[in-house]
Design an enzyme around this catalytic site. Structure first.
Site, mmCIF file in Angstrom:
data_model
loop_
_atom_site.group_PDB
_atom_site.id
_atom_site.type_symbol
_atom_site.label_atom_id
_atom_site.label_comp_id
_atom_site.label_asym_id
_atom_site.label_seq_id
_atom_site.Cartn_x
_atom_site.Cartn_y
_atom_site.Cartn_z
ATOM 1 N N HIS A 1 0.295 11.571 -8.906
ATOM 2 C CA HIS A 1 0.722 10.389 -9.662
ATOM 3 C C HIS A 1 1.807 10.717 -10.689
ATOM 4 O O HIS A 1 2.421 9.801 -11.258
ATOM 5 C CB HIS A 1 -0.485 9.757 -10.359
ATOM 6 C CG HIS A 1 -0.488 8.256 -10.322
ATOM 7 N ND1 HIS A 1 0.662 7.500 -10.431
ATOM 8 C CD2 HIS A 1 -1.504 7.363 -10.178
ATOM 9 C CE1 HIS A 1 0.353 6.212 -10.358
ATOM 10 N NE2 HIS A 1 -0.947 6.111 -10.199
ATOM 11 N N ASP B 1 4.437 1.788 10.391
ATOM 12 C CA ASP B 1 4.278 1.861 11.851
ATOM 13 C C ASP B 1 4.911 3.148 12.384
ATOM 14 O O ASP B 1 6.133 3.295 12.383
ATOM 15 C CB ASP B 1 4.930 0.635 12.496
ATOM 16 C CG ASP B 1 4.750 0.600 14.005
ATOM 17 O OD1 ASP B 1 4.150 1.536 14.567
ATOM 18 O OD2 ASP B 1 5.228 -0.366 14.633
#
Length: 454
Positions: free
Chosen positions: A159, A384
């Site tokens: 992070h 995808d």
């Protein structure tokens, strides 16, 4: 009951495909908001169904995934580096830990499970631990292969340099390179965040200490998944209406509903009401003025909108009032306010937030509850790699022992993207109360089977 085992059979460090092109690059500065974000690893899990019996995972997918990851790291080279002195990223040829693992069950069987703890088996780092090592990898990838097809892509991201939008941008670019569709890759803007929000070489020590308190508190935490279907969300939105907010959003209605019942759970455990803070992570990118566009910028380009309620003010504890307070506070994060954070003087509004937090946490009486909220929206729903979008996007199992209450909202995959799945992390005793709260469970069903919703 599925007795699942995950066995790693391959490990490698993936480096940028064109390492020599990075030799001349100067260290990459991080921005102010990166500086204030602790070193901890959120997790994102993308589950894909592969039904083509002729598809060869080892010869086709795994080879191409590693090759395209290397290419993506050339574009997003800070992901391959290491953070130094909380000021910059360097060593761009350090690389990304990459591993492959076998899962001894079918993905369809696994997705029937109700528990979340096993999700941690699919990732390289324990989620949301308080990391002592501040110069670890920016990213770690674990590709998990289920029996009879199906994979779970486990992504651990540091992070310190990445928020959800940054990671989503990276994953979509990696996927586009995997499918040999370079025209779908949008080059990232790696330096603008630090230009607009420059890091401080003399960042006040109390700022880091207070942000640490916002993120971490030692306790025993558990994570559960709750599902809000269309009917539940519609009812909650109706209950959340008020003159101040006649058309509440799905996010506000669900997040404030969870906050309201998490407050009740906390007070039941402590034996008395206490001040409660809801800290919402607000993405700056769509809110910044056009002249200062943050489109495609990497880094932690979010800040906290904090709503404080006092239990003595009973009216503010109603769902409609919590939604009104939340909506009004988030609305203040407009272009004009965000512009005050730009440049060398930009630390002033950040300092005000830190000072307010310090004042609340330094009270001699009972410390306030803090519940953090983040909405992943559709950051990861359309990644995808050549076999369609993920059938399910998951977050994490059990977090580290030093963390804070956290609620992650994710738009449910499948035919209806208006439904919401919530990963709720609370202290164990609070969670036990929440899970027995009939008024909460009337709207928040246990997620249970993923397959039933596809």
């Amino acid at each position: 009951m599925v007795n699942m085992e995950v066995t790693i059979f391959f490990r490698e460090t993936i480096k940028p495909s064109n390492v020599s092109s990075l030799d001349h690059l100067k260290p990459q500065k991080i921005c102010l908001f990166d500086q204030l974000t602790p070193v901890t690893y959120p997790e994102v899990l993308l589950f894909y169904s592969i039904s083509d019996p002729n598809f060869n995972l080892h010869k086709t997918l795994l080879i191409q995934l590693k090759k395209s990851l290397s290419e993506a790291l050339t574009l997003f080279y800070p992901f391959s580096g290491r953070t130094k002195n909380n000021l910059y990223i360097d060593d761009f040829d350090a690389g990304v830990p990459y591993s492959e693992a076998r899962v001894n069950c079918r993905m369809s069987d696994y997705l029937q499970l109700r528990e979340t703890e096993s999700l941690n088996k699919f990732v390289a780092f324990h989620p949301f631990s308080k990391e002592r090592e501040t110069s670890g990898p920016q990213l770690a990838i674990q590709v998990n292969l289920f029996t009879c097809g199906g994979i779970a892509l486990g992504v651990s991201v540091c992070h310190k340099k990445s928020d959800g939008a940054t990671l989503g941008h990276f994953l979509k670019s990696w996927a586009a390179l995997t499918t040999r569709a370079p025209d779908k890759v949008v080059p990232p803007d790696l330096s603008k965040a630090a230009t607009l929000f420059p890091p401080l070489t003399d960042l006040p020590s109390n700022s880091l200490a207070l942000m640490d308190q916002l993120w971490f508190k030692k306790s025993n935490y558990v994570t559960r998944r709750f599902f809000f279907d269309n009917k539940a969300i519609a009812t909650l939105k109706s209950l959340a209406k008020s003159e101040r907010v006649p058309s509440p959003t799905r996010n506000d209605a669900v997040s404030c509903f969870i906050w309201k019942h998490a407050m009740v759970a906390s007070w039941a455990v402590s034996g008395s009401p206490r001040t409660s803070i809801a800290a919402h992570a607000v993405n700056m990118r769509p809110r910044m003025k056009k002249a200062l566009s943050l489109e495609n910028c990497t880094g932690n380009l979010f800040w906290w909108a904090s709503i404080v309620v006092n239990p003595a003010e009973k009216a503010k504890l109603e769902l409609s009032q919590l939604v009104a307070l939340t909506s009004e506070m988030v609305a203040e994060f407009n272009g004009e306010y965000l512009e005050t954070m730009v440049g060398e003087a930009g630390f002033e509004p950040v300092s005000e937030f830190v000072n307010q937090l310090e004042a609340m946490l330094s009270l001699e009486s009972e410390k306030p509850d803090i519940f953090a909220f983040t909405n992943w929206k559709s950051f990861f729903n359309e990644v995808d790699f050549g076999f369609g979008n993920p059938v399910w996007v998951g977050a994490h199992g059990k977090v580290g022992s030093e963390f804070r209450n956290l609620i992650i909202l994710i738009d449910s995959q499948g035919s209806n993207d208006k439904e919401i799945e919530a990963f709720v992390t609370l202290e164990d005793r609070q969670m036990a109360v929440l899970e027995s709260d009939s008024k909460f469970l009337a709207f928040a069903g246990n997620s249970g089977s993923i397959n039933s919703r596809l």
